[in-house]
Design a protein around this motif. Structure first.
Motif, mmCIF file in Angstrom:
data_model
loop_
_atom_site.group_PDB
_atom_site.id
_atom_site.type_symbol
_atom_site.label_atom_id
_atom_site.label_comp_id
_atom_site.label_asym_id
_atom_site.label_seq_id
_atom_site.Cartn_x
_atom_site.Cartn_y
_atom_site.Cartn_z
ATOM 1 N N VAL A 115 26.226 46.533 -7.027
ATOM 2 C CA VAL A 115 25.964 46.051 -5.902
ATOM 3 C C VAL A 115 27.042 44.693 -5.661
ATOM 4 O O VAL A 115 26.931 43.780 -6.499
ATOM 5 N N ILE A 116 27.898 44.669 -4.532
ATOM 6 C CA ILE A 116 28.946 43.437 -4.607
ATOM 7 C C ILE A 116 28.125 42.797 -3.386
ATOM 8 O O ILE A 116 27.940 43.322 -2.232
ATOM 9 N N ALA A 132 37.434 45.019 -2.744
ATOM 10 C CA ALA A 132 36.778 45.225 -3.981
ATOM 11 C C ALA A 132 36.211 46.257 -4.270
ATOM 12 O O ALA A 132 36.366 47.025 -5.570
ATOM 13 N N ALA A 133 35.566 47.111 -3.588
ATOM 14 C CA ALA A 133 34.525 48.097 -3.816
ATOM 15 C C ALA A 133 35.648 49.243 -3.997
ATOM 16 O O ALA A 133 35.341 49.862 -4.678
ATOM 17 N N GLY A 151 25.522 52.888 1.576
ATOM 18 C CA GLY A 151 25.180 52.027 2.696
ATOM 19 C C GLY A 151 23.676 52.257 2.841
ATOM 20 O O GLY A 151 23.109 51.150 3.486
ATOM 21 N N LEU A 152 22.885 53.350 2.719
ATOM 22 C CA LEU A 152 21.475 53.373 2.892
ATOM 23 C C LEU A 152 20.678 52.429 2.159
ATOM 24 O O LEU A 152 19.616 52.071 2.610
ATOM 25 N N ALA A 174 24.083 41.483 0.405
ATOM 26 C CA ALA A 174 24.397 42.324 -0.264
ATOM 27 C C ALA A 174 25.251 43.319 0.653
ATOM 28 O O ALA A 174 24.807 43.620 1.802
ATOM 29 N N ILE A 175 26.504 43.747 0.341
ATOM 30 C CA ILE A 175 27.770 44.166 1.383
ATOM 31 C C ILE A 175 27.843 45.733 0.902
ATOM 32 O O ILE A 175 27.824 46.650 1.403
ATOM 33 N N ALA A 176 27.983 45.818 -0.522
ATOM 34 C CA ALA A 176 28.724 47.199 -0.820
ATOM 35 C C ALA A 176 28.107 47.492 -2.224
ATOM 36 O O ALA A 176 28.375 47.149 -3.313
ATOM 37 N N PRO A 177 27.100 48.499 -2.084
ATOM 38 C CA PRO A 177 26.253 49.145 -3.171
ATOM 39 C C PRO A 177 27.147 50.564 -3.505
ATOM 40 O O PRO A 177 27.372 51.221 -2.779
#
Ligand SMILES: Cc1cc2nc3c(=O)[nH]c(=O)nc-3n(C[C@H](O)[C@H](O)[C@H](O)COP(=O)(O)O)c2cc1C
Length: 201
Positions: A115-116, A132-133, A151-152, A174-177
């Motif tokens: 998680v980013i 970064a993702a 995104g979910l 939390a932006i990018a899982p």
């Protein structure tokens, strides 16, 4: 070249263009965990992304505990069913029922979720974190690994209880899982429309 870049290059020899064209959203994973050393290389690639005003606003949570991933996936589904997740209306027309069925795992049984998170440092934090993702996903591809942005999971991850459990201070978002794992089988490419060029003066 930095030592980290040299090390990454030694084991992942795919060209940047190959990685761009071979990356897929992978939704079927072998059960084995990825080694810590590989995850560290992916994180190092992630933090080499461009970053506005050189803020480097990101921070990472790595989750490999299967029971925890299952609990998080169940919570993602609960939020969808209750309608509390703002993404819910967007899933209409995408087989929304599939996402809440008992068999569905939001992380497709991948062994690792990265998680980013973004620090509240201005208007480009979301862009920085997704750049970064993308670096992380391309580096994973070069290491023969599959990835998929999830995104979910964003709504659940931003709840106070998950931030607490994953050691994320309240002010982080939390932006990018991104799930990461060894793919099972090949994932066919999803076609793209040609670029729409608005002007070329
Ligand atoms: C911001 C974002 C969120 C996404 N969320 C999900 C998700 O929750 N579940 C999923 O299965 N795929 C998710 N995806 C993957 C997309 O569905 C996938 O990238 C798209 O269909 C194109 O396929 P490709 O990546 O294999 O080219 C997401 C992609 C992005 C960029």
């Amino acid at each position: 070249m930095s030592n980290s870049a040299k090390n990454a290059g030694m084991e992942a020899s795919m060209s940047a263009m190959d990685a761009i064209y071979h990356r897929r959203a992978v939704r079927d994973y072998a059960p084995e965990k990825i080694d810590e050393a590989v995850i560290r290389k992916l994180l190092d690639a992630a933090v080499h992304a461009p970053t506005a005003i050189h803020e480097e606003p990101w921070a990472f949570a790595i989750i490999q505990d299967k029971a925890l991933l299952k609990r998080l996936s169940d919570n993602v589904k609960e939020l969808l069913v209750s309608g509390a997740d703002p993404i819910h209306p967007l899933l209409r027309g995408h087989g929304a029922g599939r996402f809440t069925s008992p068999e569905f795992n939001a992380f497709y049984n991948a062994g690792t979720l990265v998680v980013i998170y973004g620090r509240p440092l201005g208007p480009f934090v979301v862009a920085d974190c997704w750049l970064a993702a993308e670096n992380l996903m391309l580096a994973a591809c070069a290491h023969g690994l599959g990835t998929c942005p999830i995104g979910l999971a964003v709504a659940a991850l931003n709840s106070p209880q998950w931030k607490k459990e994953l050691g994320a201070p309240a002010e982080l978002t939390a932006i990018a899982p991104i799930i990461v794992g060894k793919p099972v089988g090949a994932t066919p490419p999803v076609p793209r429309k040609p670029p729409e060029i608005l002007c070329w003066k």
